[in-house]
Design a protein around this motif. Structure first.
Motif, PDB file in Angstrom:
ATOM      1  N   UNK A  12       0.849  -1.190   0.000  1.00  0.00           N
ATOM      2  CA  UNK A  12       0.000   0.000   0.000  1.00  0.00           C
ATOM      3  C   UNK A  12       0.885   1.240   0.000  1.00  0.00           C
ATOM      4  N   UNK A  13       0.430   2.272  -0.674  1.00  0.00           N
ATOM      5  CA  UNK A  13       1.024   3.605  -0.617  1.00  0.00           C
ATOM      6  C   UNK A  13      -0.133   4.598  -0.616  1.00  0.00           C
ATOM      7  N   UNK A  14       0.084   5.771  -0.027  1.00  0.00           N
ATOM      8  CA  UNK A  14      -0.991   6.759  -0.053  1.00  0.00           C
ATOM      9  C   UNK A  14      -0.443   8.168  -0.157  1.00  0.00           C
ATOM     10  N   UNK A  15      -1.314   9.083  -0.596  1.00  0.00           N
ATOM     11  CA  UNK A  15      -1.044  10.515  -0.627  1.00  0.00           C
ATOM     12  C   UNK A  15      -2.169  11.198   0.136  1.00  0.00           C
ATOM     13  N   UNK A  16      -2.283  12.502   0.016  1.00  0.00           N
ATOM     14  CA  UNK A  16      -3.359  13.202   0.721  1.00  0.00           C
ATOM     15  C   UNK A  16      -4.734  12.848   0.173  1.00  0.00           C
ATOM     16  N   UNK A  17      -4.791  12.319  -1.061  1.00  0.00           N
ATOM     17  CA  UNK A  17      -6.094  12.093  -1.692  1.00  0.00           C
ATOM     18  C   UNK A  17      -6.330  10.676  -2.204  1.00  0.00           C
ATOM     19  N   UNK A  18      -5.323   9.801  -2.111  1.00  0.00           N
ATOM     20  CA  UNK A  18      -5.469   8.449  -2.664  1.00  0.00           C
ATOM     21  C   UNK A  18      -4.780   7.409  -1.797  1.00  0.00           C
ATOM     22  N   UNK A  19      -5.312   6.207  -1.854  1.00  0.00           N
ATOM     23  CA  UNK A  19      -4.596   5.012  -1.420  1.00  0.00           C
ATOM     24  C   UNK A  19      -4.489   4.119  -2.644  1.00  0.00           C
TER      25      UNK A  19
END
Length: 420
Positions: A389-396
């Motif tokens: 898993x990786x994520x940003x402020x708006x997505x996983x």
């Protein structure tokens, strides 16, 4: 004769700059109340500098602020750059498009950021992290997808089918497929210049990100390479052979080998000359690259570890004991144990007080680092083990043994291009 209290609107009597300076000390919740007091106060509360101050004082909010650009428009060069932009768009080349967009932007006066709108959108975005977002499944690999990383433009994945695939983040379509490993691609990391991948074939490949060709193939491990990471000095790899190897990022020469684990080293993280490793022997270790020595052991998990992340101060680890532990790197103290997964915690990523984890229980979970509470359970996406898993402020973005890559999108109708 009795008189009632006399109220003086002191803010409206002050020079505008001083009134705005005072409002810089008001938080977002109370600023919305200030706007209701009077017409004058409403005008003050809409000042862009006030909202900029509020946004930048949110510890976990970041913004990609465009650089200051010249305000003079040069017609000939602008026209030429614009023509190149049209050509790049037609060719659908991400690299050409990025380069020519930059060229055009040099001659266009930028609009000032609307900080009030940014605060509004970011607040809405944060609220969405407590409800299940829309998801899109990507299918292109022909076997399990072991690893993923993404940035503002692309997603890169590695698979048991021996390939690395590039995907356009906006269209979610595959753009390139790289072949170089002879067995499963187990791990990868990239920046603007290079990508490093590790494989069950016991090798590490360093790729040129501009033309997606092989720069070097590193040999040294005697079993599968389970994780890789790098900075501007070193490439660090770990292996089923129980070792950690450090390579020079410029010459690709082997610098040193660090040993001490009694089982496969499943994950490594590198930060400013320190390495954290997690092993099937149940241990998390902190190493000093300069000396090659283990500085500290972190003892607390009951079974083997599968994943770890380290930011210089905090270590977060995931284990086959179904828990996630948060450690203080400086002391080795376990700060918190997170429970909720019902199988091996295979992968995790943390940033800005948020942890996202993936498990062999087929779920992806979102956790609050401060409280240790699970705030979101994504249990309707994958039909098999979650590998990364990786994520940003708006997505996983998550990957799985089921061959799917799932993009969980919290943005929806919000413009999140400026959010980190």
């Amino acid at each position: 004769m009795l008189r009632g209290p006399v109220f003086i609107d002191f803010l409206s009597k002050l020079p505008y700059e001083i009134a705005i300076y005072i409002l810089l000390f008001v938080d977002m919740h109370n600023l919305t109340k200030v706007a209701l007091i009077s017409r004058t106060w409403n005008q003050f509360s809409r000042d862009n500098e006030v909202w900029k101050n509020i946004y930048l004082h949110q510890k976990q909010w970041k913004v990609r602020i465009p650089p200051s650009l010249p305000r003079k428009i040069i017609p000939d060069s602008t026209a030429a750059a614009a023509a190149a932009l049209v050509a790049a768009t037609a060719s659908q080349s991400q690299e050409a498009l990025a380069a020519t967009t930059t060229a055009v932007s040099k001659h266009i006066t930028p609009k000032p950021l609307n900080w009030k709108m940014l605060c509004h959108d970011r607040t809405q975005l944060e609220r969405r992290w407590t409800t299940v977002p829309p998801k899109t499944k990507l299918l292109g690999h022909t076997d399990s997808v072991y690893c993923v990383q993404f940035d503002h433009y692309k997603i890169v994945t590695g698979s048991r089918d021996q390939t690395i695939k590039f995907w356009d983040l906006h269209t979610l379509k595959p753009t390139h497929t790289l072949r170089g490993h002879s067995q499963s691609v187990l791990c990868l990391q990239f920046n603007d210049k290079i990508m490093v991948s590790g494989s069950s074939d016991n090798t590490i490949i360093v790729w040129d990100m501009e033309n997606r060709t092989i720069l070097s193939r590193l040999h040294g491990h005697t079993a599968g390479v389970l994780d890789v990471c790098f900075d501007d000095q070193y490439i660090v790899s770990c292996s089923k052979d129980t070792s950690i190897k450090v390579w020079d990022v410029k010459t690709f020469a082997l610098v040193k080998t660090m040993t001490g684990h009694r089982g496969p080293v499943n994950a490594v993280q590198l930060h400013k000359g320190q390495v954290v490793s997690a092993s099937g022997d149940g241990m998390v270790k902190l190493w000093n690259i300069g000396s090659g020595q283990c500085v500290r052991d972190f003892i607390g998990h009951d079974r083997g570890l599968a994943c770890v992340q380290f930011d210089g101060e905090t270590i977060v680890s995931g284990s086959n004991d179904k828990t996630i532990k948060i450690w203080e790197a400086r002391t080795g103290r376990c700060l918190r144990t997170l429970t909720g997964h019902t199988a091996l915690v295979r992968t995790l990523h943390f940033e800005n007080n948020r942890i996202v984890s993936g498990s062999y229980d087929h779920t992806v979970k979102v956790w609050d680092m401060t409280t240790g509470q699970c705030i979101l359970d994504l249990d309707s996406g994958h039909s098999s083990w979650v590998f990364d898993v990786q994520f940003s402020s708006s997505r996983i973005i998550s990957t799985s043994q089921d061959r799917h890559i799932i993009v969980w999108d919290f943005a929806g109708d919000l413009d999140v291009r400026l959010f980190e």
